[in-house]
Motif scaffolding. Structure first.
Motif, short mmCIF file in Angstrom:
data_model
loop_
_atom_site.label_atom_id
_atom_site.label_comp_id
_atom_site.label_asym_id
_atom_site.label_seq_id
_atom_site.Cartn_x
_atom_site.Cartn_y
_atom_site.Cartn_z
N HIS A 1 0.80 -1.22 0.00
CA HIS A 1 0.00 0.00 0.00
C HIS A 1 0.84 1.27 0.00
N ALA A 2 1.96 1.27 0.70
CA ALA A 2 2.82 2.46 0.71
C ALA A 2 3.42 2.69 -0.67
N ALA A 3 3.79 1.62 -1.36
CA ALA A 3 4.33 1.76 -2.71
C ALA A 3 3.27 2.28 -3.67
N VAL A 4 2.04 1.81 -3.53
CA VAL A 4 0.94 2.29 -4.37
C VAL A 4 0.69 3.77 -4.07
N ALA A 5 0.75 4.15 -2.81
CA ALA A 5 0.56 5.56 -2.46
C ALA A 5 1.65 6.43 -3.08
N ARG A 6 2.87 5.93 -3.10
CA ARG A 6 3.99 6.72 -3.63
C ARG A 6 4.04 6.71 -5.16
N PHE A 7 3.91 5.52 -5.75
CA PHE A 7 4.13 5.37 -7.19
C PHE A 7 2.85 5.23 -8.01
N GLY A 8 1.74 4.98 -7.34
CA GLY A 8 0.51 4.68 -8.06
C GLY A 8 0.43 3.18 -8.34
N VAL A 9 -0.71 2.75 -8.84
CA VAL A 9 -0.90 1.34 -9.18
C VAL A 9 -0.09 1.05 -10.44
N MET A 10 0.61 -0.06 -10.41
CA MET A 10 1.40 -0.48 -11.57
C MET A 10 0.49 -0.63 -12.79
N SER A 11 0.99 -0.25 -13.94
CA SER A 11 0.25 -0.46 -15.18
C SER A 11 0.06 -1.95 -15.42
N LYS A 12 -1.05 -2.30 -16.01
CA LYS A 12 -1.31 -3.70 -16.33
C LYS A 12 -0.31 -4.14 -17.41
N MET A 13 0.40 -5.22 -17.14
CA MET A 13 1.39 -5.74 -18.08
C MET A 13 0.85 -7.01 -18.72
N VAL A 14 1.01 -7.11 -19.99
CA VAL A 14 0.54 -8.30 -20.70
C VAL A 14 1.76 -9.19 -20.96
N TYR A 15 2.14 -9.90 -19.92
CA TYR A 15 3.28 -10.82 -20.00
C TYR A 15 2.74 -12.25 -19.99
N PRO A 16 3.39 -13.13 -20.73
CA PRO A 16 2.98 -14.55 -20.68
C PRO A 16 3.12 -15.11 -19.27
N GLU A 17 2.18 -15.97 -18.87
CA GLU A 17 2.26 -16.59 -17.55
C GLU A 17 3.58 -17.29 -17.34
N SER A 18 4.13 -17.88 -18.39
CA SER A 18 5.40 -18.60 -18.27
C SER A 18 6.53 -17.65 -17.88
N VAL A 19 6.50 -16.43 -18.37
CA VAL A 19 7.52 -15.43 -18.03
C VAL A 19 7.36 -15.02 -16.57
N ILE A 20 6.14 -14.74 -16.15
CA ILE A 20 5.89 -14.35 -14.76
C ILE A 20 6.32 -15.48 -13.83
N LYS A 21 6.01 -16.71 -14.19
CA LYS A 21 6.38 -17.87 -13.38
C LYS A 21 7.90 -17.96 -13.23
N LYS A 22 8.63 -17.79 -14.32
CA LYS A 22 10.10 -17.86 -14.27
C LYS A 22 10.67 -16.75 -13.39
N ILE A 23 10.13 -15.56 -13.53
CA ILE A 23 10.61 -14.44 -12.72
C ILE A 23 10.31 -14.67 -11.24
N ALA A 24 9.08 -15.05 -10.94
CA ALA A 24 8.70 -15.30 -9.54
C ALA A 24 9.48 -16.47 -8.95
N ASP A 25 9.69 -17.51 -9.73
CA ASP A 25 10.47 -18.66 -9.29
C ASP A 25 11.89 -18.22 -8.92
N TYR A 26 12.50 -17.41 -9.77
CA TYR A 26 13.83 -16.90 -9.50
C TYR A 26 13.84 -16.01 -8.25
N MET A 27 12.87 -15.11 -8.16
CA MET A 27 12.81 -14.22 -7.00
C MET A 27 12.70 -15.01 -5.70
N TYR A 28 11.87 -16.02 -5.69
CA TYR A 28 11.64 -16.81 -4.47
C TYR A 28 12.91 -17.50 -4.00
N ASP A 29 13.69 -18.04 -4.93
CA ASP A 29 14.85 -18.87 -4.59
C ASP A 29 16.17 -18.14 -4.47
N ASN A 30 16.25 -16.90 -4.90
CA ASN A 30 17.54 -16.23 -4.98
C ASN A 30 17.56 -14.92 -4.22
#
Length: 110
Positions: free
Chosen positions: A59-88
């Motif tokens: 909520h603080a980030a949304v207050a400062r930067f606004g709501v992120m623009s909707k991104m049309v990324y493939p689910e496979s890309v989001i999964k790879k990014i989130a998988d990397y973020m979680y483990d590293n």
């Protein structure tokens, strides 16, 4: 992450020039001791597909930067990014840890 995320969430961008919180901040807000990798990936996919103020966890980030623009990324890309973020470990700006600890302490008193 370099292609899809760092234009807005790079740890090396000076604080005054930031378009969004650094990736480490996102990871810290979305992952608790009870968050599974599958839940984190689902939360990232949900947010990126449907970024709204009601859907926000930062909520603080949304207050400062606004709501992120909707991104049309493939689910496979989001999964790879989130998988990397979680483990590293993710890079953090030098100011981040003190900022995070200060905000965590003040949020406990609300």
């Amino acid at each position: 992450m370099k292609v899809y995320c760092y234009q807005c969430h790079d740890a090396t961008t000076p604080e005054k020039n930031r378009l969004g919180p650094p990736m480490i901040a996102i990871k810290r807000h979305y992952i608790t001791t009870k968050t599974t990798k599958a839940q984190f990936i689902a939360d990232m996919q949900n947010w990126i597909k449907n970024p709204t103020e009601d859907n926000a966890k930062m909520h603080a980030a949304v207050a400062r930067f606004g709501v992120m623009s909707k991104m049309v990324y493939p689910e496979s890309v989001i999964k790879k990014i989130a998988d990397y973020m979680y483990d590293n470990a993710l890079d953090a700006p030098e100011w981040f840890e003190a900022h995070y600890q200060k905000n965590m302490k003040s949020n406990k008193h609300k």
